[in-house]
Write a protein that holds these residues in place. Structure first.
Motif, mmCIF file in Angstrom:
data_model
loop_
_atom_site.group_PDB
_atom_site.id
_atom_site.type_symbol
_atom_site.label_atom_id
_atom_site.label_comp_id
_atom_site.label_asym_id
_atom_site.label_seq_id
_atom_site.Cartn_x
_atom_site.Cartn_y
_atom_site.Cartn_z
ATOM 1 N N TYR A 40 -50.348 2.821 5.392
ATOM 2 C CA TYR A 40 -51.120 3.732 6.241
ATOM 3 C C TYR A 40 -52.340 3.027 6.823
ATOM 4 O O TYR A 40 -52.685 3.212 7.991
ATOM 5 N N SER A 62 -53.109 2.478 10.748
ATOM 6 C CA SER A 62 -54.284 3.016 11.434
ATOM 7 C C SER A 62 -55.108 1.895 12.029
ATOM 8 O O SER A 62 -55.707 2.072 13.089
ATOM 9 N N ASN A 74 -58.146 9.352 16.296
ATOM 10 C CA ASN A 74 -56.978 9.764 15.528
ATOM 11 C C ASN A 74 -56.576 8.726 14.507
ATOM 12 O O ASN A 74 -56.102 9.079 13.424
ATOM 13 N N SER A 75 -56.755 7.452 14.834
ATOM 14 C CA SER A 75 -56.408 6.438 13.836
ATOM 15 C C SER A 75 -57.335 6.545 12.636
ATOM 16 O O SER A 75 -56.900 6.381 11.486
ATOM 17 N N ILE A 116 -56.048 9.292 10.376
ATOM 18 C CA ILE A 116 -54.950 8.880 9.478
ATOM 19 C C ILE A 116 -55.528 8.244 8.217
ATOM 20 O O ILE A 116 -55.114 8.553 7.099
ATOM 21 N N MET A 161 -48.391 11.378 14.701
ATOM 22 C CA MET A 161 -49.468 11.452 13.707
ATOM 23 C C MET A 161 -49.401 12.753 12.933
ATOM 24 O O MET A 161 -49.664 12.779 11.721
ATOM 25 N N LEU A 218 -46.956 12.268 10.309
ATOM 26 C CA LEU A 218 -47.518 11.484 9.201
ATOM 27 C C LEU A 218 -48.402 12.351 8.316
ATOM 28 O O LEU A 218 -48.418 12.185 7.095
ATOM 29 N N PHE A 219 -49.127 13.303 8.919
ATOM 30 C CA PHE A 219 -49.953 14.202 8.115
ATOM 31 C C PHE A 219 -49.082 15.066 7.205
ATOM 32 O O PHE A 219 -49.448 15.338 6.064
#
Lengths: 100, 167
Positions: free
Chosen positions: A7, A11, A40-41, A44, B41, B44-45
């Motif tokens: 992750y 990101s 947004n990255s 994450i 995204m 992914l959440f």
């Protein structure tokens, strides 16, 4: 089971792409979209740490990030419309009134 | 194992659409690929067991922010919005900064001890509406109020900036 480092790597790749968009593009709209990508990255990252530490703070923080990003986009697009109406400039390097 | 395969699919789609956002000439295509990226995204959440945040992501970003972008692109004269791609010259500093950023990220990730972090044995959170609502309205009530005030100010600012006559 997806490890945390995946992750983080994802990101950071998205962050670098967004930074490239901010630094290399001249169209203001694309620059704003790249800023959204950067925010947004970071989200994450926050949610991944929130899950791996089983702590709600990361999710709360990213909700606030999403809210502030929405407010920022509203104000930025308002400024953009006023700018285009007054100066008809859409490129970043045409706006030099403040010698930035 | 299946989780890793799904993560791989979502990650590849997200990175590909992010590159498309930055490299498309037409801003409309950029907005549409940004929409694809945000949906990945949200997926992914969901994989990170925070379904409320995934729903908020879809509502706020795909539903509000990107539609706002599309409306602004429609309002602006697209022929006037010249669709130039990358700067041809004089972006030496930008590329240098990007190189420094990439090297820094690689160094930090390779030197860190991220692999030692695993999910603690008992899953205490489910990321549902109830948990997040309780936390927002008890422990984080002050930031919540401040954020609502910021939203009000942004609303007024957008209205004032978008008016016809500023004088």
């Amino acid at each position: 089971m997806v490890p945390l480092s995946w992750y983080i790597i994802l990101s950071s790749i998205l962050f670098i792409i967004g930074a490239a968009g901010v630094l290399l593009r001249r169209n203001i709209l694309v620059v704003l979209m790249s800023i959204e990508l950067i925010l947004n990255s970071v989200n994450i990252n926050l949610v991944a740490f929130s899950y791996f530490h089983q702590d709600l703070k990361g999710q709360i923080f990213s909700i606030f990030v999403i809210t502030i990003a929405a407010a920022e986009v509203a104000v930025a697009l308002g400024i953009l419309i006023a700018l285009v109406r007054n100066k008809s400039a859409i490129n970043v390097d045409e706006i030099q009134t403040m010698k930035g | 194992m299946a989780e890793q395969i799904f993560f791989f699919i979502f990650a590849v789609l997200a990175v590909g659409s992010a590159i498309a956002v930055v490299s498309f000439k037409n801003p409309v295509y950029s907005v549409l690929s940004l929409m694809v990226c945000f949906l990945q995204m949200a997926a992914l959440f969901v994989m990170l067991r925070s379904p409320f945040l995934a729903v908020v992501q879809v509502f706020v970003y795909v539903g509000a922010v990107l539609v706002l972008f599309l409306f602004v692109i429609m309002m602006l004269d697209i022929r006037k919005a010249r669709m130039d791609q990358f700067i041809t010259g004089g972006n030496f500093w930008a590329i240098g900064l990007l190189g420094i950023l990439i090297i820094e990220m690689i160094l930090i990730i390779s030197k860190s001890r991220l692999t030692s972090i695993t999910v603690s044995s008992e899953l205490r959170l489910d990321g549902g509406v109830r948990e997040i609502g309780e936390a927002l309205f008890t422990k984080y009530i002050l930031p919540f109020e401040i954020v609502s005030f910021i939203l009000l100010v942004a609303l007024m600012g957008a209205i004032v900036l978008g008016r016809k006559e500023l004088r």
